[in-house]
Design a protein around this motif. Structure first.
Motif, short mmCIF file in Angstrom:
data_model
loop_
_atom_site.label_atom_id
_atom_site.label_comp_id
_atom_site.label_asym_id
_atom_site.label_seq_id
_atom_site.Cartn_x
_atom_site.Cartn_y
_atom_site.Cartn_z
N LEU A 165 0.79 -1.18 0.10
CA LEU A 165 0.16 -0.06 0.04
C LEU A 165 0.80 1.19 0.07
CD1 LEU A 165 -2.67 1.41 0.48
CD2 LEU A 165 -2.07 1.28 3.01
N LEU A 166 0.56 2.17 -0.93
CA LEU A 166 1.19 3.41 -0.91
C LEU A 166 0.61 4.17 0.33
CD1 LEU A 166 2.97 5.64 -2.05
CD2 LEU A 166 1.07 6.21 -3.50
N LEU A 167 1.81 4.66 1.11
CA LEU A 167 1.32 5.44 2.30
C LEU A 167 1.97 6.88 2.15
CD1 LEU A 167 -0.50 4.73 4.65
CD2 LEU A 167 1.67 4.38 6.12
N GLN A 168 1.31 8.04 2.11
CA GLN A 168 1.75 9.15 1.74
C GLN A 168 1.67 9.89 3.07
OE1 GLN A 168 -0.02 10.99 -1.67
NE2 GLN A 168 -0.16 8.86 -2.77
N ASP B 205 12.79 11.27 13.51
CA ASP B 205 13.26 12.41 13.05
C ASP B 205 12.37 13.34 12.82
OD1 ASP B 205 15.30 14.18 11.75
OD2 ASP B 205 14.80 13.65 9.79
N LYS B 206 12.72 14.97 12.78
CA LYS B 206 11.63 16.05 12.77
C LYS B 206 12.18 16.88 11.91
CE LYS B 206 9.49 18.97 15.72
NZ LYS B 206 9.54 19.77 17.22
N LYS B 207 11.48 17.31 10.83
CA LYS B 207 11.97 18.22 10.11
C LYS B 207 11.09 19.56 9.98
CE LYS B 207 14.76 15.89 6.83
NZ LYS B 207 14.26 14.54 6.54
N PHE B 208 11.51 20.96 10.15
CA PHE B 208 10.49 21.85 10.07
C PHE B 208 10.54 22.57 8.68
CE2 PHE B 208 9.72 26.55 10.51
CZ PHE B 208 8.59 26.60 10.94
N LYS B 209 9.22 22.41 7.99
CA LYS B 209 9.24 22.72 6.56
C LYS B 209 8.40 24.05 6.33
CE LYS B 209 11.26 19.52 4.39
NZ LYS B 209 11.90 19.27 2.97
N GLY B 210 8.39 24.94 7.36
CA GLY B 210 7.61 26.15 7.20
C GLY B 210 6.07 26.06 7.60
N PHE C 202 5.33 20.46 9.78
CA PHE C 202 6.55 19.73 10.06
C PHE C 202 6.38 18.33 9.42
CE2 PHE C 202 6.22 22.37 14.00
CZ PHE C 202 7.38 22.75 14.04
N ILE C 203 7.54 17.55 9.40
CA ILE C 203 7.40 16.40 8.85
C ILE C 203 8.25 15.41 9.86
CG2 ILE C 203 7.89 14.80 7.15
CD1 ILE C 203 8.08 16.83 4.93
N VAL D 28 2.19 17.43 9.77
CA VAL D 28 1.35 17.98 10.84
C VAL D 28 1.68 19.69 10.70
CG1 VAL D 28 1.22 18.41 13.22
CG2 VAL D 28 2.12 16.07 12.52
N HIS D 29 0.49 20.38 10.60
CA HIS D 29 0.39 21.51 10.42
C HIS D 29 1.41 22.34 11.35
CE1 HIS D 29 -1.27 25.45 10.05
NE2 HIS D 29 -1.84 25.20 9.03
N SER D 30 2.08 23.21 11.26
CA SER D 30 3.21 23.61 11.89
C SER D 30 2.66 24.58 13.20
CB SER D 30 4.22 24.54 11.10
OG SER D 30 3.55 25.87 10.73
#
Lengths: 370, 353, 540
Positions: free
Chosen positions: B280-283, B301-306, B309-310, B325-327
């Protein structure tokens, strides 16, 4: 070049392409005419034959010679084509051209003419009465003749060389240890030296000459360098006491043509004619040789005869300070002043200079003569 | 009218004796359509454009434009007779001409064809290069050069416009604006265009259709929405970097079961028999955050993307999955914390392989 | 058809023409030499080789010191007239080594110009013994060095110029003094350029004929000439050539290699900013000025003044010289050679461009090797080949001899120039042709331009300035050229160079001054015209 153009002409495919996309007609005509002009420029001067010409390959290139040729043309209507250069290069070109172009080879030194004859590059034919009667026998052969004479003599500084020291000086005695560190002379590759040494070999033999060469080398004030005039100036400047050089150089310096300083320098040296008590002073010639396969043989002979005329001889001696080849013409005044009543070596035929050239070179290089 | 505007029939594309793309067939039905080709670098996207333009020959297949064969094994119409314009990726402006002269250089053919003209001034204005018209190529920036090159290609009003990474050198913040303008011009003048790019968002925006080139073949050729949401192979998924594939078992007409995540609901894009094992493709946007959920995973891991967050989470079976997740989210989770995922998981399109 | 088209044929013909002299030299390598020369071989071969090496090391050291120091000073410092020196330091090129040799001798010989000056200043005395004599080996080294140090200067300066500021700032950062930066950073990073310059210098030195011949320094080159001329020993002459050529070819390869390496230094578009020069003042400023002035003086002002002095002293020589015909001859040679060289350079470059074939590229590389062939050897080999061809092939078919067409004709002369200078023109065109990206051609095709139209409308306008540059370079080389012209020229045909040489070889140095002066002035004019290109600062 030709091949490329043919290719362009034949490559229809390419041409179609060009014509398709571009109106090339006008351009093509222009291009072709440009190519035609280039060809005419490239090949134009290559064919210098004709009836009224004589092709001279000259190792002498004095402006006075050019004037002389102009006089000849004015007189006979025969145009003189000249290519000039150093004798070696000129000879080589005649050889490689393999005949059919060169008529006359003019150079200084009998040694060169003799060697060139030995290579089979000259032909007989300079035997007309006019030539025979004008030129003494020992200065001509049937394929080449002398045009003017010069002597190879010794110059000395009167301040430092006494009359007693000089008395009875011969070429042979230049090897005398009393001249140690006092003598200057040109390099061994110089043709004047080669001819002088060749004449010594003719007169004294190989072995004696080889020993002589060693003596001369040990007497040298410096490693040989420069031309004849530089040897004379070295004596004037005090670098050496005696020098070996040709006659016309001093006259040239005295004439002022080389500037006031050299005129003044020339006055500080005096000429001395060696071997007066035996065979006489070493003589050499400027000469002309009839080239094998000459296309304009008759014109070439006519030019030689003209060069031996009184008019031409006077022109030569007054410009180059050489001695005239024919009787009845006086050398330049400055040459006359150096002394005319010396004994010339008429015994050693100049034809020997060429014959003994190789041995002369071997004797000199063997002695370490640079 | 059943005839296609452009047809590539089973073409092998090669350059320097090396075949880059095999057996490619592609059709553009109508004039004015825009096709974007996506693929990793070196795959041969440029070769395709060069071959269509006539700069490379083909030795298999057939290229037809407006029902006329341009290239095949036996014919090859020279590029100058094709009326196809190609805007090169690298700056191909004539260095000894001003930008203006460069642009009008292309205008040459515009007149010859006697077609509806494209007013260069208009394009110049839209692409905002009036200021550099009298400059020489070496005096302008790479982005400006690219716009000038684009203008040159546009104003010739070609039968087919080929753009090779047309916006790669343009500043990010300016790119979107240019994309909009470009699309506007292409549509207004009905210029049939093939754009090669590596930027999938650019392709999705500009293209009426998108082609994905992978492993020497055209893997998928469809509308952007479909390519994005219904990738037709694992390779396409991986190429578009759309998410992770997790093993799952089909348990019903609308349900799947995964060992780590439990029940997953949604509509299957393709049919799968109940009981089969699928991937299954999980996006990232498929999962929702929920602190109260009993499905708690470790954050590695956690990345801030403006805008968001990913978080990268690790499942029990050691698989890494990503979640957006909404920042403005109140909870600021840290690495090694636990992260809850709302259950049951609901995904609109279930893409399985 | 595709593999055997016009481009192949023409490139093949070009490389064949160029390679013929080389083959001629190499083919007679195994022929036996004459016994007579055995003696000379044993006594002199060592001398020839050691003379060549001494000459080479002398010139290399001198040009290295002069070239790098002047390049350093004008690149990094500003001082009075520093911009003037920047281009005037390449004027030395205008004075060929043999003409420099004439001036050097005229000035320093016994009772020469130096003596006259001293006498006029301090009165009558024998100064001759105190005036240094720059003749022989020293004279040759000086003449060649001052004439061609500009190779090192130009390439080194270009390298310094394009060196990024970072390097120098890096040096400061590491706490290096200026001298330390110079030797540890600036010079090492310019090394490929310096090596390339020195290789050119070495090639020119080894092939020099005029100056060493004038000073009677027996080098390998003069030995080749002499053994061919005086002793008819073509085989030995060719054997010497063989050794010399191997040496020169290796230099040629070093040069090409270093050049390529030096290219890495030139920055990409826009990545370069004009360096700020350090402003000198006081004694340092004077010192920089003085060094540059001395070099300019010795390389250019000195020989020019000597020739001018002579021309004024012996004005007759000026009026006797048929300047008009010399100019016409020079123009004829220059224009014919330029047209032919440019034409074929375009064929070869364009062929390479549209075909992208390795074999074609290889042929082109062969074709540019002609530059490594010293003029003397080239002329000798040319005549040898034509004579051989005529004697065997033409004789066999019993057709008209071709010798007259090829030896002692303008055609022959231009052909030999072609071989010698082809690399100059081909590379000159190539270097800017390569900057014209292939996609530009394709853009033009796509805009409906045919290949021919692309060539005339895109390539030619783009290459206009390099064509001009190459034409000037060819002209410069042709008017300076001596040995080929000397050996191959037709009847009644002189150039400034041959006239000067013939006068000088007849011990008429003062008469050689006028043609030399003209030659130098014309050459200077050419150099001024192209100095902008040579010292390229706009990095185009």
């Amino acid at each position: 070049m030709i091949i490329i153009i043919i290719c362009i002409e034949n490559n229809n495919q390419l041409q179609d392409k060009i014509n398709d996309s571009f109106n090339f007609k006008g351009e093509k005509m222009r291009l072709l005419s440009l190519i035609a002009i280039m060809f005419s420029l490239l090949f134009g001067p290559a064919f210098a034959d004709g009836h009224g010409v004589v092709n001279v390959y000259s190792a002498r290139h004095y402006d006075s010679d050019v004037q002389l040729y102009e006089k000849f043309t004015a007189k006979t209507g025969i145009k003189v084509n000249v290519v000039s250069g150093k004798s070696g290069a000129i000879e080589k070109r005649i050889i490689e051209e393999g005949g059919g172009t060169a008529d006359l080879y003019i150079t200084a030194d009998a040694g060169r003419l003799g060697a060139f004859k030995a290579k089979g590059m000259l032909q007989n034919g300079l035997t007309s009465e006019a030539i025979k009667s004008a030129v003494p026998k020992n200065f001509r052969t049937s394929s080449w003749v002398g045009i003017a004479k010069r002597a190879r003599i010794v110059y000395f500084a009167p301040e430092r060389v006494s009359g007693a020291e000089l008395a009875g000086l011969t070429y042979e005695s230049l090897a005398d240890p009393k001249w140690k560190g006092r003598l200057v002379i040109r390099k061994s590759n110089n043709i004047y030296n080669q001819s002088l040494v060749a004449s010594l070999i003719k007169n004294n033999g190989k072995k004696a000459t080889a020993e002589w060469a060693e003596g001369v080398v040990s007497n040298m004030a410096r490693t040989p360098k420069g031309n004849d005039r530089a040897q004379i100036m070295a004596v004037a400047a005090g670098e050496a006491d005696i020098a070996v050089a040709n006659t016309y150089y001093l006259a040239l310096m005295l004439s002022g043509k080389k500037g006031a300083e050299q005129q003044e320098a020339a006055k500080k040296v005096k000429p001395f004619f060696p071997n007066q008590d035996d065979r006489g002073t070493h003589m050499n010639i400027s000469g002309a040789g009839l080239v094998k396969g000459a296309p304009n043989k008759a014109n070439a002979i006519a030019l030689v005869e003209f060069l031996l005329s009184k008019e031409a001889q006077e022109h030569i001696v007054n410009n180059t300070f050489e001695y005239p080849m024919i009787a009845g013409v006086s050398p330049h005044e400055l040459v006359v002043n150096m002394g005319l009543d010396f004994k010339q070596d008429l015994k050693t035929k100049v034809v020997n200079y060429g014959k003994n050239q190789a041995d002369a070179v071997a004797a000199m290089t063997g002695a370490g003569w640079k | 009218m059943s005839k296609n505007y452009l047809e590539l029939n089973k073409v092998d594309f090669q350059v320097g004796g090396i075949t880059k793309i095999k057996n490619l067939s592609l059709k553009i039905k109508n004039k004015g359509e825009i096709v974007c080709l996506l693929g990793p670098s070196g795959i041969g996207k440029t070769t395709i454009l060069r071959s269509i333009a006539g700069l490379e020959k083909i030795n298999k297949g057939q290229i037809k434009l407006k029902s006329k064969i341009l290239s095949s094994t036996s014919t090859h119409i020279e590029p100058e007779f094709r009326n196809i314009s190609l805007s090169f990726q690298e700056n191909a402006l004539f260095p000894h001409y001003t930008i203006k002269k460069n642009i009008y250089f292309g205008n040459n053919r515009n007149k010859e064809n006697g077609k509806k003209k494209i007013d260069p001034k208009k394009v110049i204005k839209i692409l905002n290069i009036e200021k550099i018209l009298n400059k020489y190529p070496h005096q302008i920036s790479a982005g400006e050069a690219q716009r000038a090159s684009l203008t040159r290609s546009l104003v010739s009003n070609p039968d087919l416009l080929l753009l090779d990474e047309p916006l790669s050198n343009i500043d990010e913040n300016f790119k979107e604006e240019i994309q909009v303008k470009l699309k506007k011009i292409l549509k207004e003048f009905k210029i049939t265009t093939i754009i090669v790019t590596h930027d999938s968002y650019e392709a999705f925006y500009l293209g009426d259709k998108c082609g994905i080139l992978l492993d020497k073949t055209l893997k998928q050729y469809d509308e952007p929405y479909n390519v994005y949401h219904y990738p037709n192979s694992v390779n396409v998924v991986n190429f578009l970097n759309r998410g992770v594939l997790v093993p799952a078992k089909v348990t019903g007409q609308y349900t799947l079961e995964n060992d780590d995540l439990g029940l997953i609901k949604g509509n299957f894009v393709n049919e799968h028999k109940i009981g089969t094992q699928v991937k299954l493709l999980l996006q990232p946007e498929d999962l929702e955050h929920d602190d109260k959920s009993n499905l708690q995973l470790d954050i590695i891991d956690k990345k801030f993307k403006g805008t968001n967050f990913i978080y990268t989470l690790k499942t029990k079976s050691n698989k890494n999955i990503s979640v957006f997740v909404h920042s403005h989210h109140v909870h600021q989770h840290q690495i090694n914390d636990k992260f809850g995922i709302r259950k049951p998981i609901h995904i609109k399109h279930l893409v399985c392989f | 058809m595709k593999t055997f088209n016009i481009w192949y044929i023409s490139s093949f013909v070009i490389s064949l023409i160029v390679i013929i002299p080389v083959i001629t030299v190499f083919s007679s390598y195994f022929e036996s030499t004459s016994d007579y020369f055995e003696l000379l071989k044993n006594t002199f071969l060592f001398e020839y080789i050691s003379n060549s090496l001494i000459l080479l090391s002398g010139v290399l050291i001198l040009t290295l010191v002069i070239g790098v120091s002047t390049a350093y000073i004008v690149s990094f410092y500003s001082f009075p007239l520093s911009n003037f020196f920047k281009w005037s330091l390449i004027l030395g090129f205008a004075v060929p080594p043999y003409i420099y040799a004439y001036s050097l001798t005229a000035f320093f010989e016994n009772y020469g110009t130096a003596y006259t000056i001293l006498k006029n200043l301090f009165g009558e005395s024998n100064y001759n013994l105190f005036i240094p004599k720059f003749d022989g080996m020293i004279g040759a080294i000086l003449s060649i060095s001052f004439s061609i140090y500009a190779y090192v200067y130009i390439l080194t300066r270009a390298s310094f110029y394009f060196q990024s500021d970072n390097l120098i700032e890096l040096g400061k950062n590491l706490g290096f003094t200026k001298i330390q930066s110079l030797f540890k950073i600036i010079i090492p990073s310019a090394r490929p350029a310096i090596v390339a310059g020195l290789s050119l210098v070495a090639m020119e030195t080894l092939s020099d004929f005029g100056a060493v011949d004038f000073f009677s320094v027996n080098t390998l080159t003069t030995a080749i000439y002499n053994s061919w001329l005086s002793f008819d020993d073509l085989a030995f002459s060719n054997q010497l050539s063989f050794y010399l050529l191997i040496f020169i070819f290796s230099l040629f390869i070093i040069e090409n290699f270093s050049r390529r390496k030096a290219k890495y230094h030139s920055p990409l578009q826009g990545g370069f900013k004009v360096k700020k020069k350090i402003k000198l003042s006081g004694f340092k400023s004077f010192l920089a000025f003085f060094i540059c002035f001395i070099i300019l003086f010795f390389s250019f002002i000195f020989p020019i003044s000597q020739m001018l002095y002579w021309t004024f002293l012996y004005p007759k020589n000026f009026f006797d010289l048929n300047i008009q015909s010399l100019i016409v001859n020079t123009l004829l040679l220059v224009s014919l050679s330029s047209i032919i060289l440019i034409f074929f350079s375009f064929i070869s470059n364009y062929g390479n461009r549209v075909n992208k074939s390795k074999f074609l590229n290889f042929l082109t590389t062969i074709s540019i090797s002609g530059y490594a062939l010293p003029g003397v050897i080239l002329a000798v080999a040319y005549i040898t080949f034509i004579a051989w061809f005529d004697n065997t092939i033409i004789n066999y078919f019993e057709i008209q001899s071709i010798k007259k067409i090829f030896i002692g004709s303008i055609l022959g002369l231009v052909l030999a120039y072609f071989v010698r200078f082809y690399s100059l023109s081909c590379n000159g065109i190539k270097s800017s042709y390569e900057k014209l990206n292939n996609t530009l051609d394709e853009s033009a095709y796509l805009a409906g331009y045919s290949k021919f139209k692309t060539f005339t409308n895109i390539h030619i306008p783009y290459l206009k300035s390099s064509i001009f540059f190459v034409i000037i370079l060819i002209s410069l080389e042709v008017i300076r050229e001596l040995p080929i012209t000397l050996i191959l020229r037709p009847f009644n045909f002189e150039t400034f160079a041959t006239t000067a040489y013939i006068y000088a070889s007849q011990d008429l140095l003062e008469a050689a001054a006028v043609p030399s002066l003209f030659l130098v002035l014309i050459a200077s004019l050419f150099i001024l015209i192209i100095s902008r290109y040579i010292l390229k600062e706009d990095n185009e």
